[in-house]
Design an enzyme around this catalytic site. Structure first.
Site, PDB file in Angstrom:
ATOM      1  N   CYS A  44      -2.990  62.194  21.346  1.00  0.00           N
ATOM      2  CA  CYS A  44      -2.568  63.407  22.054  1.00  0.00           C
ATOM      3  C   CYS A  44      -1.640  64.262  21.194  1.00  0.00           C
ATOM      4  CB  CYS A  44      -1.886  63.029  23.371  1.00  0.00           C
ATOM      5  SG  CYS A  44      -1.208  64.436  24.239  1.00  0.00           S
ATOM      6  N   LYS A  52      -4.553  70.839  19.553  1.00  0.00           N
ATOM      7  CA  LYS A  52      -5.695  71.598  20.093  1.00  0.00           C
ATOM      8  C   LYS A  52      -5.218  72.804  20.887  1.00  0.00           C
ATOM      9  CE  LYS A  52      -6.633  70.925  24.001  1.00  0.00           C
ATOM     10  NZ  LYS A  52      -7.366  69.817  24.555  1.00  0.00           N
ATOM     11  N   TYR A 178     -15.681  67.781  26.337  1.00  0.00           N
ATOM     12  CA  TYR A 178     -14.413  68.518  26.231  1.00  0.00           C
ATOM     13  C   TYR A 178     -14.192  69.039  24.797  1.00  0.00           C
ATOM     14  CZ  TYR A 178     -12.301  66.315  30.466  1.00  0.00           C
ATOM     15  OH  TYR A 178     -11.985  65.897  31.731  1.00  0.00           O
ATOM     16  N   GLU A 182     -14.157  72.882  23.537  1.00  0.00           N
ATOM     17  CA  GLU A 182     -12.865  73.474  23.190  1.00  0.00           C
ATOM     18  C   GLU A 182     -12.877  74.001  21.753  1.00  0.00           C
ATOM     19  OE1 GLU A 182      -9.986  70.928  26.194  1.00  0.00           O
ATOM     20  OE2 GLU A 182     -10.163  70.231  24.151  1.00  0.00           O
ATOM     21  N   HIS A 436       0.744  88.587  45.300  1.00  0.00           N
ATOM     22  CA  HIS A 436      -0.015  89.755  44.876  1.00  0.00           C
ATOM     23  C   HIS A 436       0.718  90.525  43.790  1.00  0.00           C
ATOM     24  CE1 HIS A 436      -3.008  92.868  45.337  1.00  0.00           C
ATOM     25  NE2 HIS A 436      -2.046  93.772  45.429  1.00  0.00           N
ATOM     26  N   GLU A 441      -4.198  84.364  43.971  1.00  0.00           N
ATOM     27  CA  GLU A 441      -4.195  84.689  45.405  1.00  0.00           C
ATOM     28  C   GLU A 441      -5.606  84.578  45.989  1.00  0.00           C
ATOM     29  OE1 GLU A 441      -3.311  88.825  46.581  1.00  0.00           O
ATOM     30  OE2 GLU A 441      -3.690  89.400  44.511  1.00  0.00           O
TER      31      GLU A 441
HETATM   32  P1  NDP Z   1     -17.153  63.460  25.910  1.00  0.00           P
HETATM   33  O1  NDP Z   1     -17.480  62.091  26.334  1.00  0.00           O
HETATM   34  O2  NDP Z   1     -16.447  64.394  26.830  1.00  0.00           O
HETATM   35  O3  NDP Z   1     -18.485  64.206  25.440  1.00  0.00           O
HETATM   36  C1  NDP Z   1     -19.311  63.670  24.456  1.00  0.00           C
HETATM   37  C2  NDP Z   1     -20.467  64.644  24.272  1.00  0.00           C
HETATM   38  O4  NDP Z   1     -21.245  64.237  23.162  1.00  0.00           O
HETATM   39  C3  NDP Z   1     -21.384  64.681  25.478  1.00  0.00           C
HETATM   40  O5  NDP Z   1     -21.814  66.015  25.644  1.00  0.00           O
HETATM   41  C4  NDP Z   1     -22.551  63.782  25.062  1.00  0.00           C
HETATM   42  O6  NDP Z   1     -23.772  64.166  25.611  1.00  0.00           O
HETATM   43  C5  NDP Z   1     -22.602  64.058  23.568  1.00  0.00           C
HETATM   44  N1  NDP Z   1     -23.133  62.928  22.801  1.00  0.00           N
HETATM   45  C6  NDP Z   1     -22.795  61.626  22.894  1.00  0.00           C
HETATM   46  N2  NDP Z   1     -23.471  60.889  22.009  1.00  0.00           N
HETATM   47  C7  NDP Z   1     -24.279  61.740  21.349  1.00  0.00           C
HETATM   48  C8  NDP Z   1     -25.238  61.593  20.320  1.00  0.00           C
HETATM   49  N3  NDP Z   1     -25.504  60.391  19.790  1.00  0.00           N
HETATM   50  N4  NDP Z   1     -25.875  62.686  19.869  1.00  0.00           N
HETATM   51  C9  NDP Z   1     -25.619  63.906  20.393  1.00  0.00           C
HETATM   52  N5  NDP Z   1     -24.724  64.118  21.382  1.00  0.00           N
HETATM   53  C10 NDP Z   1     -24.071  63.052  21.847  1.00  0.00           C
HETATM   54  O7  NDP Z   1     -16.395  63.265  24.546  1.00  0.00           O
HETATM   55  P2  NDP Z   1     -15.394  64.147  23.731  1.00  0.00           P
HETATM   56  O8  NDP Z   1     -15.522  63.627  22.352  1.00  0.00           O
HETATM   57  O9  NDP Z   1     -15.600  65.601  23.949  1.00  0.00           O
HETATM   58  O10 NDP Z   1     -14.000  63.758  24.367  1.00  0.00           O
HETATM   59  C11 NDP Z   1     -13.621  62.393  24.503  1.00  0.00           C
HETATM   60  C12 NDP Z   1     -12.703  62.217  25.678  1.00  0.00           C
HETATM   61  O11 NDP Z   1     -11.443  62.734  25.357  1.00  0.00           O
HETATM   62  C13 NDP Z   1     -13.129  62.964  26.941  1.00  0.00           C
HETATM   63  O12 NDP Z   1     -13.994  62.220  27.734  1.00  0.00           O
HETATM   64  C14 NDP Z   1     -11.837  63.232  27.625  1.00  0.00           C
HETATM   65  O13 NDP Z   1     -11.567  62.148  28.471  1.00  0.00           O
HETATM   66  C15 NDP Z   1     -10.830  63.286  26.504  1.00  0.00           C
HETATM   67  N6  NDP Z   1     -10.413  64.669  26.243  1.00  0.00           N
HETATM   68  C16 NDP Z   1      -9.766  65.393  27.194  1.00  0.00           C
HETATM   69  C17 NDP Z   1      -9.386  66.701  26.958  1.00  0.00           C
HETATM   70  C18 NDP Z   1      -8.696  67.482  28.016  1.00  0.00           C
HETATM   71  O14 NDP Z   1      -8.197  66.889  28.967  1.00  0.00           O
HETATM   72  N7  NDP Z   1      -8.676  68.798  27.917  1.00  0.00           N
HETATM   73  C19 NDP Z   1      -9.651  67.351  25.693  1.00  0.00           C
HETATM   74  C20 NDP Z   1     -10.357  66.519  24.774  1.00  0.00           C
HETATM   75  C21 NDP Z   1     -10.713  65.237  25.043  1.00  0.00           C
HETATM   76  P3  NDP Z   1     -24.226  63.734  27.100  1.00  0.00           P
HETATM   77  O15 NDP Z   1     -23.464  64.590  28.053  1.00  0.00           O
HETATM   78  O16 NDP Z   1     -25.681  64.025  27.099  1.00  0.00           O
HETATM   79  O17 NDP Z   1     -23.902  62.278  27.222  1.00  0.00           O
END
Ligand code: NDP
Length: 451
Positions: A44, A52, A178, A182, A436, A441
């Site tokens: 984090c 980030k 995410y 982002e 407002h 709101e």
């Molecule tokens: P996520 O699990 O959110 O997303 C992973 C993405 O990668 C999904 O879209 C998934 O597709 C895709 N994916 C997975 N494997 C493959 C592959 N082999 N080939 C192509 N695409 C693939 O992971 P992130 O890395 O974005 O974030 C990790 C975690 O960190 C999050 O789950 C969250 O909990 C935390 N986080 C929170 C934030 C916040 O609160 N703002 C900010 C950043 C991270 P599919 O959907 O099809 O499975």
């Protein structure tokens, strides 16, 4: 503590959860050690939420420069200095690392700036020395996962994105979660020609479909090239840059490819086998509702358990564990209605049920939606719109979901999360006086259901 242990509690990993649990325990008089091989503060602080959000602010500022003219400002040519942003971000992170160190030291936690491995149910090895502890807490978090494919040596993860020497002119971001969403907003906002590739038909799986669709449209309006139902099959490098070969057989020429395809628990090289700590097929440490592993003296919290991978959840788990172990009170974590925000451009935030999940769970729901151009965007001429959506359980009038895509969506949803937790009804929303003029709101003025 039995007197023959060196420590009551030995925490491995000084990220959000590990630091919180260690400090909280030490403040209760527990003798605590913590080992961290990297910088204090974990994902984090060092390569996640904090840097980030700083990058996201920088990217928003670029968009806001365009908003100033209609308000009477003539801003001379604006130049962006990536190296200065990275350097200032690094200084801020170092300041936070120091704060974490002070917090731990002032609580009386002994810090080992080294890799630690478990060598027995009560033993941890650090730099060749074995320390004994009544309990061991695993809080090692996770790390980025990059799939295998030809040319994957040319890509980087979010860990490296925070330290790029130069801002790429063209970038491809892979993933639909995410982090990818982002970073697509950050790169695009900073002026990079940005493509986000996602293997499914709509990114941010699990979020409300209206919100995802709305965000996709807004991101496209801002210039992000969203390439859904596609994936990278190979990457080749030549003297002009990277040739990204897609499953659709097209090729994209780019300078840089970032992968954000999920994160994996950091459990390798931890010595879990030494005493048979159970992990699941994704290598997450398996725990019960008290964060206890199958080994009585070993516990785990946060991303290493791969459940709800959010900093505030790891903090809450740390507090719950310590209250359970060292205080007479119990403060169980309530995993319902956890609000969250994606710091995309624009932000997407939500709490509670999506329309899709509510339709499956409840017999009848009402959906209230409002889509509008915020007051700020009148004089600026900015076409960006905001979406707000409430889901109501018709049986008891309770608001069971709130979704927003728009500026500072997380700030608005955090307040609504309290209302949902308190069981607020739609009638209560309706009888609340708005502030407002604000966008927020709108939460209390949506009268007619849209479906
Ligand atoms: P996520 O699990 O959110 O997303 C992973 C993405 O990668 C999904 O879209 C998934 O597709 C895709 N994916 C997975 N494997 C493959 C592959 N082999 N080939 C192509 N695409 C693939 O992971 P992130 O890395 O974005 O974030 C990790 C975690 O960190 C999050 O789950 C969250 O909990 C935390 N986080 C929170 C934030 C916040 O609160 N703002 C900010 C950043 C991270 P599919 O959907 O099809 O499975």
């Amino acid at each position: 503590m039995k007197k023959d242990y060196d420590f009551d509690l030995f925490t491995i990993g000084a990220g959000s959860g590990g630091v919180r649990a260690s400090r909280f325990a030490a403040n209760l008089g527990v003798k605590v050690a913590i080992a961290e091989k990297a910088s204090l503060g974990g994902t984090c602080v060092n390569v996640g939420c904090i840097p980030k959000k700083l990058f996201s602010y920088a990217a928003h500022m670029n968009e806001e420069l365009g908003d100033t003219v209609g308000y009477g400002w003539d801003v001379k040519e604006a130049n962006f200095n990536w190296a200065r942003l990275v350097e200032n971000k690094n200084l801020e992170i170092q300041r936070l690392n120091k704060i974490y160190q002070n917090l731990l030291e002032n609580s009386g936690v002994e810090i080992f700036a080294a890799h630690a491995t478990i060598v027995g149910p009560h033993e941890v090895s650090v730099e060749g020395r074995i320390y004994s502890a009544e309990r061991i807490l695993i809080a090692t978090g996770g790390e980025p996962f990059i799939p295998q494919f030809p040319g994957n040596e040319h890509v980087y993860s979010s860990n490296e994105a925070f330290f790029l020497k130069e801002l790429p002119k063209k970038v491809v971001v892979v993933g639909g979660g995410y982090i990818a969403t982002e970073f697509a907003g950050i790169f695009n906002g900073l002026g990079c020609e940005t493509t986000q590739i996602y293997r499914g038909s709509m990114f941010l799986r699990g979020f409300d479909l209206d919100a995802r669709t709305f965000l996709a449209e807004e991101m496209r309006n801002k210039g992000v090239n969203l390439e859904f139902d596609n994936d990278i099959s190979a990457i080749e490098k030549d003297d002009k840059g990277l040739n990204v070969k897609l499953k659709s057989r097209q090729t994209i020429k780019t300078d840089s490819v970032m992968y954000a395809t999920g994160r994996k628990p950091l459990t390798s090289d931890l010595g879990l086998d030494s005493c048979g700590v159970k992990t699941d097929p994704d290598n997450a440490v398996v725990v019960d509702s008290n964060y206890q592993t199958n080994i009585e003296s070993i516990y785990a919290i946060g991303d290493v358990t791969n459940r709800v991978n959010l900093t505030p959840v790891a903090l809450a788990e740390g507090m719950a564990l310590v209250a359970n172990l060292y205080q007479d009170t119990s403060r169980p974590v309530n995993y319902e209605n956890i609000p969250c925000a994606v710091f995309s451009h624009p932000n997407l935030a939500c709490v509670g049920y999506t329309e899709e999940s509510a339709r499956q769970k409840f017999s009848e729901i009402s959906v209230f939606k409002s889509c509008f151009r915020g007051l700020k965007n009148t004089l600026s001429g900015n076409a960006e719109k905001t979406l707000m959506k409430l889901i109501v359980n018709k049986a008891n009038d309770r608001v069971i979901g709130a979704h927003m895509v728009g500026p500072d969506a997380g700030e608005s949803i955090q307040g609504l999360a309290i209302a949902l937790k308190a069981g607020a009804t739609k009638a209560m929303f309706d009888s609340t006086i708005g502030i407002h003029p604000t966008s927020a709101e709108e939460w209390v003025t949506m009268r007619e259901p849209t479906s």
